[in-house]
Design an enzyme around this catalytic site. Structure first.
Site, mmCIF file in Angstrom:
data_model
loop_
_atom_site.group_PDB
_atom_site.id
_atom_site.type_symbol
_atom_site.label_atom_id
_atom_site.label_comp_id
_atom_site.label_asym_id
_atom_site.label_seq_id
_atom_site.Cartn_x
_atom_site.Cartn_y
_atom_site.Cartn_z
ATOM 1 N N ALA A 124 0.840 -1.192 0.000
ATOM 2 C CA ALA A 124 0.000 0.000 0.000
ATOM 3 C C ALA A 124 0.873 1.239 0.000
ATOM 4 O O ALA A 124 2.071 1.158 0.243
ATOM 5 C CB ALA A 124 -0.909 0.019 1.223
ATOM 6 N N GLU A 173 1.034 5.607 0.968
ATOM 7 C CA GLU A 173 0.484 6.633 1.868
ATOM 8 C C GLU A 173 0.201 7.986 1.230
ATOM 9 O O GLU A 173 0.226 9.003 1.937
ATOM 10 C CB GLU A 173 1.466 6.827 3.027
ATOM 11 C CG GLU A 173 2.799 7.541 2.661
ATOM 12 C CD GLU A 173 3.955 6.602 2.348
ATOM 13 O OE1 GLU A 173 3.692 5.454 1.938
ATOM 14 O OE2 GLU A 173 5.119 7.028 2.484
ATOM 15 N N GLU A 218 -0.066 3.001 6.822
ATOM 16 C CA GLU A 218 -0.207 4.073 5.825
ATOM 17 C C GLU A 218 -0.841 5.302 6.452
ATOM 18 O O GLU A 218 -0.460 6.434 6.154
ATOM 19 C CB GLU A 218 -1.001 3.608 4.602
ATOM 20 C CG GLU A 218 -0.485 2.335 3.923
ATOM 21 C CD GLU A 218 1.005 2.313 3.621
ATOM 22 O OE1 GLU A 218 1.626 3.392 3.532
ATOM 23 O OE2 GLU A 218 1.576 1.202 3.504
ATOM 24 N N GLU A 228 10.114 5.122 7.134
ATOM 25 C CA GLU A 228 9.653 3.735 7.140
ATOM 26 C C GLU A 228 9.971 3.011 8.450
ATOM 27 O O GLU A 228 9.125 2.311 9.003
ATOM 28 C CB GLU A 228 10.222 2.974 5.936
ATOM 29 C CG GLU A 228 9.704 3.473 4.576
ATOM 30 C CD GLU A 228 8.191 3.420 4.422
ATOM 31 O OE1 GLU A 228 7.505 2.787 5.254
ATOM 32 O OE2 GLU A 228 7.681 4.028 3.460
HETATM 33 N N1 BES Z 1 5.722 3.902 1.268
HETATM 34 C C1 BES Z 1 5.508 2.503 1.245
HETATM 35 C C2 BES Z 1 5.088 1.982 -0.091
HETATM 36 C C3 BES Z 1 6.155 1.943 -1.151
HETATM 37 C C4 BES Z 1 7.198 1.071 -1.037
HETATM 38 C C5 BES Z 1 6.118 2.700 -2.257
HETATM 39 C C6 BES Z 1 8.167 1.015 -2.043
HETATM 40 C C7 BES Z 1 7.084 2.652 -3.234
HETATM 41 C C8 BES Z 1 8.106 1.800 -3.132
HETATM 42 C C9 BES Z 1 4.444 2.076 2.250
HETATM 43 O O1 BES Z 1 4.247 2.957 3.287
HETATM 44 C C10 BES Z 1 4.884 0.783 2.853
HETATM 45 O O2 BES Z 1 5.843 0.780 3.549
HETATM 46 N N2 BES Z 1 4.197 -0.307 2.554
HETATM 47 C C11 BES Z 1 4.559 -1.635 2.963
HETATM 48 C C12 BES Z 1 3.677 -2.177 4.024
HETATM 49 C C13 BES Z 1 3.956 -1.733 5.412
HETATM 50 C C14 BES Z 1 2.935 -2.297 6.373
HETATM 51 C C15 BES Z 1 5.347 -2.058 5.887
HETATM 52 C C16 BES Z 1 4.396 -2.490 1.725
HETATM 53 O O3 BES Z 1 3.829 -2.028 0.759
HETATM 54 O O4 BES Z 1 4.849 -3.635 1.758
HETATM 55 ZN ZN ZN Z 2 5.670 2.778 4.835
#
Ligand code: BES
Ligand code: ZN
Length: 849
Positions: free
Chosen positions: A255, A257, A291, A313
């Site tokens: 996902a 954010e 998110e 992150e």
């Molecule tokens: N910002 C990330 C999504 C992202 C990751 C966008 C890599 C572009 C490249 C998002 O907030 C995120 O960290 N998502 C994780 C899940 C989270 C619960 C650790 C994911 O998508 O796996």
């Molecule tokens: Zn994240």
């Protein structure tokens, strides 16, 4: 054209952009093959930046027109962007570009999924939408006009106006381009509402494809719980009138954010008892929280550059695990997180892909959304909190939000806030961000005249690019037990800063039993030779749930080690000690279920390798099977009673209580299946009225080789549900006997519904193949070859997902020379592919180095 020539970006080269962006106006006229994007951007010279030529990022864009202050200009176009002569003062930049979202299979920038338009801009996707300074330290307010026939047209911020065929949105919060989002499609919404603690009402929506409306209720409740929790625990309120979530079937990650418009992989938001497992529900709750929490840790305070990724992150993962701990069981969450850390981060940190939590260079930033940045990044924050204490942690976070709201910040900023709030010097602690590799911690003990002394030594093996390692700050949580089982010294955090350091406890009338690294207080490999009796003592008596679990895990590791290397039999003393815990009805069933899980085969391979034994995947598999069989046989009378005890009669609820019971029951079912060949599993399959029970029964049947009927029934029941069919694809490869894994995976790829361009479906088959340890590492190399074939094929369409999956080869140097040669040959074959993406090129180069 995309440029594949590898170019390395360094943290030390950071320079601010020469201009500030006052505001951005976008008009997006949607069409599948010819979307037109017009931009109007006010640039103002940045007084804090060195002089530089005007460069805007842009990739795979067709420039229609560009103008400065209304006068057409002819910029120089390169594969990465454009250069242009600009006035020395402020100016208005206008451009119009054309893009083809229907042909975008990389799922980065603007693309289409099931006829709906959506975007993914993190990290560097906005440059595929329009020419822009696509870097996180350039923040601006966005006004967006969307033109198209779709019923629903969404962007960031608040809706301002709309009419027939158009809608306008304005986001008042300055943001970097990576948080931009746009969605348009014939979607339906599941509405909700939240009143913030200052009394503002926020409209909430989860937008889905028609037919999925009934799978949104759980996500909506999770969102409200997250909003409330962030107010209560971190004092953070939501800051727009509306918060939208959209579910998308084709999505590279879990996902994203985007400000006010989170976009989710449909697998991470849609849920119903019939189609989702307890684990899915828990993950959805966590990812919605994650998110949402980014709104403050990521959006309001963003990153100066992508090297600072862990700033948002690591912190947000830490926050979402706190949330899950509060919603469910803190002990169970901690154990699960450590299992995950050891399964994903430790191999990364101990192999060719090892890198610091804050990397110093990269070629493709998408390759650094890693377990190290995320999970180790969260562990580092956990250590910081342990060192300064809860109160000072809260003070530091308040200061962080106060001081840096609206900033694009750095790890230095983050640590300075902690120094200022607590008066501590964090210079040495900062090594956690720059030094890669997993520290090893060894312990010896001494007892004399009532004084008990623990002496610790730390040492970190060399990692790529870092041969010398300095001592790190390690918070070591220790408790001491009396030989009768009473706790004489409750959990105390020792602060280790030297390579070797002793800590003494006095006034002890007898030699205590130490419980070391309680709660896994630092992400290290603890090396301690302890007698099995002492481990069994901790398994029975430790007041720290993590270390109770760890004591059993250690015994399991030792037992499997002896079975693999010496042909020993199962350790029945451990099995009997474990039985006492597993049958203790006063303990949380979820905890008891975790006690039943064995170390993964990959973890065992790592352990053998670390002890100088070349791991043989077939021998590891055989030993694991033999041990499980022995547990099943020894507990043959206990198992039916445990299943009865864990039966749930009430209506399905995904909460901790019921899901814990189901976890225990299903762990027991897996053992039972070893005795009855699948009878109990078939009965559970036939009676199941929720996906947790249905899927775990199917898994048991597959392991027993008795799945034919159930597998066909499952397919007939669920063939129209994409997310459930992903489970069907995945399980057949993950749960099958190793000798069948590659053949089964290969056969599944022949099916018409193996839509390999869909990342979920691709991962269901190929990710599961890699998870079947002995199957992937089949001696004939069939697993390696199949995966390499598909990575090469996927790379042409979706480099990002192909590159992420390359990491399954990261342990290749652990294995015997024959397997090593086979894996090396596959990596070299991938590397040699003409036109290979920058993403995969960087991964295979690092893997082979
Ligand atoms: N910002 C990330 C999504 C992202 C990751 C966008 C890599 C572009 C490249 C998002 O907030 C995120 O960290 N998502 C994780 C899940 C989270 C619960 C650790 C994911 O998508 O796996
Ligand atoms: Zn994240």
């Amino acid at each position: 054209m995309k440029d594949a020539s590898p170019q390395t970006i360094y943290l030390k080269d950071y320079t601010p952009f020469g201009w500030q962006v006052a505001d951005v106006h976008l008009t997006v006229a949607l069409a599948p093959n010819a979307t037109r994007v017009k931009s109007r951007i006010h640039f103002v010279p940045n007084p804090n930046a060195p002089e530089q030529e005007f460069f805007l990022h842009g990739e795979e864009l067709k420039l229609i027109r560009a103008a400065i202050d209304g006068e057409e200009v002819a910029p120089e176009i390169t594969p990465q962007g454009l250069r242009c002569k600009v006035p020395s003062g402020p100016f208005l930049w206008e451009s119009e570009v054309e893009i083809a979202p229907a042909e975008n299979f990389a799922l980065e920038g603007l693309y289409m999924s099931n006829g709906m338009y959506c975007t993914q801009c993190e990290a560097e996707g906005f440059r595929k939408i329009t020419y822009y300074p696509d870097r996180p330290d350039v923040m601006a307010t966005f006004t967006v006009r969307i033109e198209g026939d779709e019923a629903v047209k969404l962007s960031n911020g608040n809706p301002t106006d709309s009419g027939e065929g158009w809608a306008e949105w304005h986001d008042p919060w300055p943001k970097p381009a990576y948080l931009f989002a746009l969605v348009a499609g014939d979607l339906v919404n599941h509405p909700g509402e939240f009143t913030t603690r200052s009394g503002k009402t926020v409209e909430l929506n989860i937008w889905v494809r028609p037919g999925d409306e009934d799978k949104c209720a759980f996500g909506m409740e999770a969102l409200k719980a997250s909003m409330k929790w962030d107010e209560e625990v971190y004092g953070r309120e939501y800051d727009l009138d509306i918060f939208n979530i959209v579910a998308v079937d084709d999505f590279n990650m879990g996902a994203m954010e985007n400000k006010g418009l989170n976009i989710f992989n449909s697998s991470c938001v849609l849920a119903s008892p019939e189609t989702s497992t307890d684990a899915n529900f828990e993950r959805i709750e966590a990812i919605i929280a994650h998110e949402y929490f980014h709104n403050w840790t990521g959006n309001r305070i963003t990153c100066r550059d992508w090297f600072q990724l862990c700033l948002k992150e690591g912190l947000t993962v830490f926050r979402d695990s706190q949330f899950t701990s509060d919603m469910r069981s803190a002990e169970v969450k901690r154990i699960s997180d450590v299992i995950d850390l050891r399964a994903r981060q430790f191999p990364e940190d101990q192999g060719p892909l090892s890198h610091p939590v804050r990397p110093e260079s990269f070629q493709e930033i998408n390759n650094f959304y890693t377990a190290t940045v995320y999970e180790k990044g969260a562990e580092v924050i956990g250590m910081l909190k342990r060192l300064v204490g809860d109160e000072d942690y809260a003070k530091a976070l308040d200061l962080y939000f106060e001081r840096h709201d609206g900033d694009a910040a750095t790890i230095e900023d983050w640590l300075t806030v902690f120094e200022d709030a607590t008066g501590r010097d964090l210079a040495q602690f900062k090594r956690w961000y720059s030094q890669s590799g997993t520290p090893h911690l060894s312990v010896t003990e001494d007892y004399a005249d009532g004084v008990y002394t623990l002496t610790f030594k730390q040492h970190t093996p060399p990692t790529p690019g870092q041969s010398e390692k300095a001592p790190q700050v390690l918070p070591i949580a220790v408790g001491l037990l009396n030989p009768n089982g009473d706790e004489v010294v409750p959990t105390t955090v020792l602060e280790m800063t030297e390579a070797e350091q002793s800590f003494s406890f006095d006034g002890l009338s007898s030699k205590p039993v130490p419980s070391i690294l309680r709660g896994f207080s630092a992400p290290v490999v603890l090396e301690r030779e302890t007698a099995p009796e002492e481990k069994r003592f901790l398994l029975a008596h430790d007041t720290d749930a993590f270390n109770r679990w760890e004591a059993s895990r250690d015994l399991a590791r030792a037992c499997l080690y002896a079975m693999i290397t010496e042909g020993a039999g199962p350790d029945t003393a451990w099995i009997d000690a474990l039985e006492q815990v597993v049958r203790d009805a006063d303990l949380d069933p979820a905890f008891r279920a975790l006690m039943l899980s064995l170390p993964t085969q990959s973890e065992l391979a790592q352990m053998l390798h670390a002890r100088g034994v070349t791991p043989d995947p077939d021998a590891i598999y055989a030993a694991t099977e033999a041990l499980k069989n022995a547990m099943a046989e020894r507990w043959s009378a206990l198992l039916p009673a445990l299943r009865e005890e864990s039966a749930v009669t009430a209506a399905y609820s995904p909460g901790a209580e019921q899901s814990g019971k189901r976890a225990l029951g299903n762990a027991v079912l897996a053992l039972q299946t070893r005795l009855d060949g699948g009878k109990a599993a078939q009965a559970q399959y036939d009676a199941a009225d929720n996906m947790t029970m249905q899927l775990s029964a199917l898994s048991c049947l597959i392991s027993a080789g008795a799945e034919e009927t159930a597998l066909a029934a499952f397919e007939a029941q669920w063939k129209d549900d994409r997310l459930v069919m992903d489970k069907w694809f995945a399980l057949q490869v993950a749960a099958t006997a190793p000798e069948n894994a590659a053949t089964r995976a290969s056969a599944l790829t022949e099916r018409a519904d193996f839509d390999w361009k869909n990342p979920n479906r691709f991962r269901a088959v190929m990710g599961s193949l890699a998870m079947n340890h002995a199957g992937f590492h089949a001696k004939d190399g069939s697993g390696y070859k199949l995966l390499a074939d598909w990575l090469i094929k996927l790379d042409e369409k979706n480099p990002q997902t192909a590159a992420r999956m390359c990491s399954v080869f990261q342990t290749w140097k652990r294995y015997d020379t024959q397997r090593q040669a086979l894996m090396q040959a596959e990596l070299e074959r991938i590397a040699a592919k003409p036109g290979l993406s920058r993403d995969v090129t960087e991964m295979v180069t690092r893997l082979l180095s």
